[in-house]
Design an enzyme around this catalytic site. Structure first.
Site, PDB file in Angstrom:
ATOM      1  CD  GLN A 139      -2.968  -0.888   2.356  1.00 35.83           C
ATOM      2  OE1 GLN A 139      -3.014  -1.799   3.157  1.00 35.83           O
ATOM      3  NE2 GLN A 139      -3.695   0.195   2.488  1.00 35.83           N
ATOM      4  CB  SER A 172       2.829  -4.938   3.728  1.00 40.00           C
ATOM      5  OG  SER A 172       1.640  -5.030   4.477  1.00 40.00           O
ATOM      6  CG  LEU A 173      -0.594  -5.243  -0.528  1.00 38.44           C
ATOM      7  CD1 LEU A 173      -1.004  -5.836  -1.869  1.00 38.44           C
ATOM      8  CD2 LEU A 173      -1.422  -4.023  -0.238  1.00 38.44           C
ATOM      9  NE  ARG A 177      -2.347  -8.896   4.744  1.00 42.05           N
ATOM     10  CZ  ARG A 177      -1.663  -7.771   4.571  1.00 42.05           C
ATOM     11  NH1 ARG A 177      -2.117  -6.863   3.719  1.00 42.05           N
ATOM     12  NH2 ARG A 177      -0.534  -7.547   5.229  1.00 42.05           N
ATOM     13  CG  HIS A 214       2.421  -5.167   9.219  1.00 36.25           C
ATOM     14  ND1 HIS A 214       2.331  -6.477   8.802  1.00 36.25           N
ATOM     15  CD2 HIS A 214       2.323  -4.408   8.094  1.00 36.25           C
ATOM     16  CE1 HIS A 214       2.202  -6.500   7.480  1.00 36.25           C
ATOM     17  NE2 HIS A 214       2.186  -5.272   7.037  1.00 36.25           N
ATOM     18  CD  GLN A 270       2.315  -9.984   5.578  1.00 35.50           C
ATOM     19  OE1 GLN A 270       1.110  -9.805   5.677  1.00 35.50           O
ATOM     20  NE2 GLN A 270       2.969  -9.861   4.440  1.00 35.50           N
TER      21      GLN A 270
END
Length: 314
Positions: free
Chosen positions: A12, A93-94, A118, A202, A251
């Site tokens: 993101q 991340s994603l 998610r 996170h 994660q």
């Protein structure tokens, strides 16, 4: 596979209205990938990428799928024109989900469904703007961690993205993050500023969402990756599908160890990292981690051609 080549996938923050528009004009597979994923998402994702509105593009439950689609689209364009494949992948991340789609561990449809879920779970875990993220620039990791501990005062605030030396993102409840920002400035940070993200990604605040995400991940079909993927949680490689699932669950509420991930890829002999998707955020961070690291993005035709040239010279 090229031993000294890695592909990395952004998360993101790299999205923008009009992203990959020029690339799609040259490589039709870009729009084809968006069209394929739109059938899964239930909305015209290519139109959203091209036209916005930006307010929709910034919603985490939309940003995550559209960034995954964009990364896969750029990868498919690469695979159409080059036989060179990386020896390792990683995603921020994603972006880790994007890496697993491109490595063959999960299908595009599964990837879109998983990151849509998610994003929705992350949004609902801390609603109403109760959470916040901030970038701390100019303090080392330990100093930033110490600032967060001092700012807690019974609330959650943590260092969650170790992006580059002297560049750490923190997340938590809004008031605690605000306290940490002021403490970081007092500790000598060059910059300490809130990010345009209302979801404290996170952090421990995401732990409740992980239970529902775990169910979705365990119901999804995973395969052994064709290309190893360095994960965010411990900067190691998992090839077992069940272990991959478990790391993706962790994660959600664990820090992104990007510096360690880049170091792990370098230890495998990587000297060029291709950022697969819109923007150049990871390229900038990777250069801060290792100045001699070769970096290039696939976000437009000019850079795409540069990447082809650089990889052929490896």
């Amino acid at each position: 596979m090229k031993e000294n080549l890695a592909f990395v996938f952004p998360g993101q923050g790299s999205q923008s209205v009009g992203m990959l528009g020029e690339l799609a004009q040259k490589y039709s597979v870009v729009k084809d990938t968006f069209d394929e994923a739109s059938d899964v998402f239930g909305r015209d994702m290519w139109r959203l990428a091209c036209e916005g509105p930006e307010v929709d593009l910034s919603k985490t439950e939309i940003t995550q799928p559209i960034m995954l689609i964009a990364g896969v689209a750029a990868w498919r364009a690469w695979c159409e024109v080059s036989d060179l494949r990386p020896s390792v992948m990683a995603g921020h991340s994603l972006g880790e989900y994007t890496a697993y789609v491109c490595s063959g561990a999960i299908s595009l449809a599964s990837g879109v469904s998983l990151v849509k879920a998610r994003g929705e779970l992350m949004r609902d875990a801390c609603p109403g703007g109760a959470g916040k993220m901030a970038a701390i620039i100019g303090l080392d990791d330990e100093a930033t961690i110490a600032v967060c501990r001092q700012a807690e005062q019974g609330d959650v605030v943590q260092a969650v993205n170790f992006n580059a030396p002297g560049q750490v993102v923190i997340a938590g409840l809004s008031e605690a993050v605000d306290r940490a920002i002021e403490l970081a400035k007092g500790a000598g940070a060059k910059k300490a500023m809130p990010l345009a993200v209302s979801v404290p990604c996170h952090s421990a605040l995401m732990k409740p969402a992980s239970e529902s995400l775990a169910e979705a991940l365990r119901n999804a079909e995973f395969h052994v990756p064709n290309v190893p993927v360095v994960n965010n949680v411990d900067a190691k490689i998992e090839m077992n599908p069940d272990e991959i699932r478990e790391k993706l669950i962790s994660q959600l509420y664990s820090p992104v160890l990007w510096v360690d991930s880049v170091n792990a890829m370098m230890q495998r002999g990587v000297s060029l990292m291709v950022e697969c998707g819109p923007g150049k955020v990871l390229s900038g961070m990777n250069k801060r981690i290792h100045r001699k690291m070769g970096v290039v993005s696939l976000q437009d035709p000019t850079l795409f051609e540069k990447a082809l040239l650089l990889t052929n010279e490896l």
